[in-house]
Design a protein around this motif. Structure first.
Motif, PDB file in Angstrom:
ATOM      1  N   GLN A   1       1.090  -1.368  -0.080  1.00 46.86           N
ATOM      2  CA  GLN A   1      -0.287  -0.111   0.017  1.00 46.86           C
ATOM      3  C   GLN A   1       0.721   0.881   0.206  1.00 46.86           C
TER       4      GLN A   1
ATOM      5  N   TYR B   1       1.410   5.956  -2.417  1.00 46.58           N
ATOM      6  CA  TYR B   1       0.634   4.793  -1.964  1.00 46.58           C
ATOM      7  C   TYR B   1      -0.723   4.861  -2.521  1.00 46.58           C
TER       8      TYR B   1
ATOM      9  N   ASN C   1      -3.452   3.285  -1.361  1.00 43.96           N
ATOM     10  CA  ASN C   1      -4.771   3.140   0.095  1.00 43.96           C
ATOM     11  C   ASN C   1      -5.163   4.715  -0.171  1.00 43.96           C
TER      12      ASN C   1
END
Lengths: 118, 113
Positions: free
Chosen positions: B3, B25, B27
């Protein structure tokens, strides 16, 4: 202010043996984390406690790893039996004071325990 | 599924110049980001953080920039010093009670005298 204390600093064991690590978080910190850091990788969360309750243990290999946090303060992480792939640094961290609704900020880490399984 | 990614395992910079460390990232729930520095045989130490309501946060020689649309953040160190040589980890979390931190794999920075 004293930091996060961990012991031992280093441990060498044979595969299939058991080992335990100890952590004393910063006084008053409600949240305690155990991370596993394999060489060349970032820390990976094993288990997170809020006071003495488990918040997240989804990545803990429960067939061999166990952890407890006594009275919401000190914590121990145990591996039984150890495998070669458990060789790593085990980091304990704690964050934010207990009580109130203060939101999560940074985690404070101990020096870690380097485990070598041979 | 990683992530938090740091695609540069290592970076070398001359003393006095700027160091730029990058982090991505995946997420979109992450809304609070941190940088940690780690010396050998020590635990990671907190360096600087940024909330998603900001796009920049400065602390002395360290500045973190956040580009939410690109899901990208960077750490700038100006000027770089030999004592900055360490492994830098990017971490992300969801701002709130009881959330944990997801770490990237780290970038090893070497500042050459």
């Amino acid at each position: 202010e004293a930091g996060v204390a961990q012991s031992p600093r280093y441990k060498i064991i044979e595969k299939r043996q058991s080992v335990a690590f100890w952590c004393n978080p910063i006084s008053g910190h409600a949240t305690l984390y155990w991370y596993q850091q394999i060489l060349g990788q970032g820390p990976k969360l094993l288990i997170q406690f809020q006071n003495n309750g488990v918040v997240d243990d989804s990545q803990l290999p429960k067939d061999r790893f166990s952890a407890e946090r006594l009275k919401g303060v000190d914590s121990t992480l145990k591996i039984q039996p150890a495998k070669l792939e458990d060789s790593a640094v085990y980091l304990c961290a704690s964050s934010f004071p207990s009580g109130g609704v203060r939101m999560n900020t940074e985690a404070f880490f101990g020096q870690g325990t380097r485990l070598t399984v041979v | 599924d990683q992530q938090v990614k740091q695609n540069s395992p290592s970076l070398s910079v001359q003393e006095g110049r700027i160091s730029i460390l990058n982090c991505d990232y995946t997420n979109s729930m992450f809304d609070y980001f941190l940088w940690y520095k780690k010396y050998p045989a020590e635990g990671p130490t907190f360096l600087i953080s940024i909330s998603s309501i900001k796009d920049k946060n400065e602390d002395g020689r360290f500045t973190v920039f956040l580009n939410k649309s690109a899901k990208h953040l960077s750490l700038h160190i100006v000027p770089s010093q030999p004592g900055d040589s360490a492994v830098y980890f990017c971490a992300a979390t969801i701002w709130g009670y009881g959330q944990n931190f997801v770490f990237g794999p780290g970038t090893r920075l070497s500042v050459l005298p």
